[in-house]
Design an enzyme around this catalytic site. Structure first.
Site, PDB file in Angstrom:
ATOM      1  N   ASP A 252       0.877  -1.168   0.000  1.00 45.48           N
ATOM      2  CA  ASP A 252       0.000   0.000   0.000  1.00 45.48           C
ATOM      3  C   ASP A 252       0.917   1.221   0.000  1.00 45.48           C
ATOM      4  O   ASP A 252       2.101   1.147   0.315  1.00 45.48           O
ATOM      5  CB  ASP A 252      -0.954  -0.008   1.205  1.00 45.48           C
ATOM      6  CG  ASP A 252      -2.135   0.940   0.966  1.00 45.48           C
ATOM      7  OD1 ASP A 252      -2.063   1.770   0.025  1.00 45.48           O
ATOM      8  OD2 ASP A 252      -3.132   0.862   1.705  1.00 45.48           O
TER       9      ASP A 252
HETATM   10  C1  BGC Z   1      -4.926   3.314  -0.082  1.00 43.93           C
HETATM   11  C2  BGC Z   1      -5.021   2.315  -1.210  1.00 43.93           C
HETATM   12  C3  BGC Z   1      -4.813   3.023  -2.518  1.00 43.93           C
HETATM   13  C4  BGC Z   1      -3.469   3.710  -2.492  1.00 43.93           C
HETATM   14  C5  BGC Z   1      -3.167   4.471  -3.758  1.00 43.93           C
HETATM   15  C6  BGC Z   1      -3.650   4.128  -0.141  1.00 43.93           C
HETATM   16  O1  BGC Z   1      -3.665   5.163   0.788  1.00 43.93           O
HETATM   17  O2  BGC Z   1      -5.003   2.649   1.163  1.00 43.93           O
HETATM   18  O3  BGC Z   1      -6.258   1.683  -1.193  1.00 43.93           O
HETATM   19  O4  BGC Z   1      -4.900   2.128  -3.573  1.00 43.93           O
HETATM   20  O5  BGC Z   1      -3.455   4.644  -1.427  1.00 43.93           O
HETATM   21  O6  BGC Z   1      -3.957   5.602  -3.852  1.00 43.93           O
END
Ligand code: BGC
Length: 797
Positions: A252
């Site tokens: 993530d």
């Molecule tokens: C989120 C993800 C997301 C990623 C990219 C993170 O903060 O938890 O779900 O895909 O950011 O935006």
């Protein structure tokens, strides 16, 4: 398409990209550079000597959010929010898709998402999110499908298969045990292995095995004190070795704390860019012997495979039909709309007639009709700002810049041709009211509109500021001003329909007695407004079902007291009793149970039967029990029913939930039509995760199979007796007398010793729980240490 096929296809297009050849030609520094992003959204290319296209040894590919629509930030990437993202269809959010209980429809949504991803030169869509809804307070519940892993897994697999059928990838997230936003980047989810396996990992396992997502995204949090991003057990032993995951694991955004540990654990790609810092750490670790270069090769190879399988689509992006996708978004929004309540309303004129006519002493309740579906727009008024300014998606990284936006008020006027009166009734998120007016004035105006109307549709819901990625809610209540509006409207009208827009369960108990009909529209995406109107008017017969329990009170929720944790830890104290498993085990009242949803027609269930197909030993994916039921549409309208199959295991060594959803089917039936459905349950469907043996087991014996329309509306059940596994633990010195008596080889000997008269009667009830070693040391039952040694060796031979 397999990796090999995609490489072949790209080769066929003249883009020779042979992963092994490319890998063999890369330096350690180049391989390390592949393991982190170039910027927010692209992987790092490898470019050699100059800017010519031929100098690109490895192209970078773009990945971007999100689960229910593409959020491609064409310029000024800012990670969260809309930030110049390209227009894309905002499909219903996961909470709405989850309520469809319709894998075929979700697959079609996936195909459409895949087309948009491809058309925008994006290789991987960052979704679906399939974390379990442990608490209604999770600010990100709208991005998740269900409180149940079968729903999350089935619908998640359908979405992945749909997207990937278009030659682009998905990222299954957030792996794992990311069930809250509070402290999400540090908190340790303290959860026992059985609970992880049965609840929090089970959906991921299903999606991985069924649909092989191109990528999996690890979560930010720790699991039992180990960051998911550097959790070897999770990312390698479980995900790859046990489940057979073939794709790439990415982090993530910002989830990596120790890059070297993460590479060693199986985290291939760190996102977003680290500015080269962590690439250098990886190189240094290889150089000083802390990390084997072969491990770097494995991760780099997976990045190269991702690039290779992305090339064909990037070569031929294609286009998509904006109108067709909007229509599909509308269909899905209607399909995920749940009719919670549709009570008959006795016409006020009839009540008056009865009260004033001495000859009529009883009201004939057959005269009472439910408010929905609306016969027409005549006499209907709409109250509530959310009807005009829809809340249709959640905030954070999943936020899509929609291609268009339907609101319910306009949709209702258009569909009925009626000049439906409207009053806002409240403001959303402190919108400017201008001078000379206030919330009380808005309410008063709405009351006048309602008074003059035959039926009042009151649109209520959570403002965006109430729920979002990044923080959790503190309560489940609607804004007080909205409830006050409903009270005021209900004081002048009996014919009130509440239409809700919210991303996670809200408490309905404080107010639902004021409305004979309640419709839960969730966050229905850009066509949510028209989709919900389709249901209100009966153009679509409601067939959405709750994929999460609506509790009476927040305090009833199983995680209450253990959410969102304290001092860096959140204890999953309720174990496997998540959602309906908890409420059903406690026989606790709920506002609306898991699986609930009404229709404008009715369905009868007959002939629920179950037969054993074979042994369930081994808890494998083999058919073990066949379940049959005949479902008939007994009403006057065509409609779809969601037939739900639950399994209970009344006697087991471990506490098992009263019943658990194991299969379901959505079946469309014409009036009067009957259909026999069969469901094959696998041995695994009967199993539990044995915490000591650390494997799936089926304890042979009775299983109760129930079929119904919700976890609380079971229409029939059958009992089967199934052959299972031997789940006895090896006998040891500290095994109890009762456990030893139960043992097939030595049980009779122990039984004879204990019940042969050597043990005083008043000791018999105590001795069962006594360890054998203690019995021997006390000299009870004539058992010596030497006997015990022999007994154990016979037992475990
Ligand atoms: C989120 C993800 C997301 C990623 C990219 C993170 O903060 O938890 O779900 O895909 O950011 O935006």
């Amino acid at each position: 398409m397999s990796i090999e096929e995609s490489v072949e296809e790209s080769t066929a297009r003249g883009q020779l990209f042979d992963v092994e050849r490319v890998l063999a030609g890369l330096t350690l520094e180049e391989k390390a550079s592949l393991l982190s992003g170039l910027d927010f959204w692209t992987t790092q290319p490898v470019v050699r000597d100059g800017a010519a296209e031929s100098a690109v040894a490895v192209p970078g590919v773009m990945v971007t959010d999100g689960p229910h629509g593409l959020r491609k930030q064409a310029d000024s990437p800012d990670h969260l929010g809309l930030g110049h993202s390209v227009p894309a269809t905002c499909f219903p959010t996961a909470v709405t898709l989850g309520s469809t209980w319709d894998p075929a429809l979700v697959r079609r949504v996936g195909e459409a998402l895949g087309r948009e991803t491809r058309a925008n030169d994006v290789a991987v869509l960052l979704g679906p999110g399939i974390n379990i809804k442990r608490s209604p307070l999770n600010g990100r519940n709208f991005e998740y499908l269900s409180e149940d892993p079968v729903i999350a897994g089935e619908l998640g697999a359908a979405l992945v298969a749909g997207v990937q059928s278009q030659g682009v990838g998905t990222s299954l997230k957030h792996f794992a045990a990311n069930n809250q936003e509070a402290d999400r980047m540090r908190v340790s989810a303290d959860v026992d292995e059985r609970t992880l396996r049965e609840i929090y990992l089970a959906g991921f396992e299903r999606v991985v095995k069924r649909a092989q997502p191109w990528t999996v995204m690890c979560s930010y949090n720790k699991i039992n004190d180990v960051y998911a991003s550097q959790n070897h057990w999770l990312l390698t032993e479980v995900l790859r070795d046990e489940w057979g995951f073939e794709g790439l694991v990415m982090s993530d955004w910002g989830a990596v704390r120790d890059r070297v540990a993460a590479v060693a654990a199986g985290l291939d790609l760190e996102m977003p860019a680290s500015g080269g810092r962590t690439d250098a750490e990886v190189v240094a670790a290889v150089r000083d012997g802390r990390l084997d270069e072969a491990v770097v090769d494995v991760a780099a190879r997976r990045v190269l495979h991702l690039v290779a399988r992305s090339l064909p689509a990037l070569d031929a992006p294609g286009a998509y039909d904006v109108d067709a996708h909007h229509a599909l978004a509308r269909e899905a929004a209607a399909a995920g709309t749940v009719l919670l309540k549709n009570a008959p309303v006795v016409e006020a004129s009839l009540v008056e007639l009865v009260e004033t006519s001495p000859s009529l002493d009883k009201l004939d309740h057959r005269a009472a009709e439910p408010l929905l579906p609306l016969a027409s727009g005549d006499g209907v008024a709409v109250v509530g700002e959310l009807a005009r300014t829809p809340r249709y998606q959640g905030a954070g990284s999943s936020q899509v810049n929609p291609t268009r936006l339907d609101d319910a008020l306009t949709a209702l006027r258009a569909a009925t041709g009626a000049d439906v009166p409207f009053a806002a009734g409240y403001t959303v998120d402190g919108a400017d009211l201008g001078s000379g007016t206030d919330e009380a004035a808005l309410r008063a105006e709405a009351v006048e509109v309602a008074r003059a109307a035959g039926t009042v549709l009151v649109f209520l819901g959570l403002p965006a500021s109430y729920e979002s990625e990044g923080f959790d809610r503190e309560h489940m209540d609607l804004p007080a001003g909205q409830v006050a509006l409903l009270e005021a409207v209900a004081a002048v009208s009996q014919r009130v329909v509440v239409v809700l827009a919210n991303g996670s369960a809200v408490s309905v108990e404080p107010w639902q007695h004021l409305a004979p009909a309640v419709v839960e529209g969730w966050l229905g995406g850009q066509a949510g407004g028209s989709g919900v109107v389709d249901v209100l008017l009966g153009a679509v017969n409601p067939a959405g079902r709750l994929a999460e329990t609506l509790p009476l009170r927040l305090a009833d929720n199983p995680s209450y007291g253990n959410f969102p944790g304290e001092l860096g830890h959140v204890r999953y104290g309720e174990g496997v009793l998540v959602g309906y498993r908890w409420y059903d085990a406690r026989q606790a009242g709920v506002a609306y149970p898991f699986g609930h949803g009404l229709s404008y027609t009715t369905f009868a269930y007959e002939g629920v039967a179950a037969e054993v197909l074979g042994s369930a030993a081994g808890a494998d994916d083999v058919p073990a029990v066949r379940v049959r039921v005949t479902v008939t549409n007994t009403g006057e309208r065509a409609g779809a029913e969601v037939v739900q199959v639950y399994v209970g295991d009344p006697a087991a060594q471990v506490f098992r939930p009263e019943r658990e959803l194991k299969a379901f089917a959505k079946v469309e039936l014409a009036p009067g039509e009957a259909r026999e459905l069969t469901f094959d349950l696998t041995a695994r469907d009967l199993s539990y995760w044995h915490p000591v043996l650390r494997r799936w087991v089926v304890e042979g014996g009775e299983f109760v199979v129930s079929v119904g329309a919700s976890s609380r509306d079971l229409r029939g059940s059958a009992t089967v007796v199934v052959d299972g596994d031997d789940v006895r633990l090896p006998l040891a010195e500290l095994s109890t007398v009762a456990e030893a008596i139960d043992h097939p080889a030595v049980g009779p000997r122990i039984d004879a010793l204990v019940h042969g008269g050597a043990v005083a009667d008043d000791m018999l009830s105590m001795i069962g729980d006594m360890p054998l070693a203690v019995v021997a040391d006390f000299g009870l039952a004539g058992l010596t240490r030497a006997d015990l040694k022999q007994i154990l060796s016979d037992a475990n031979a």
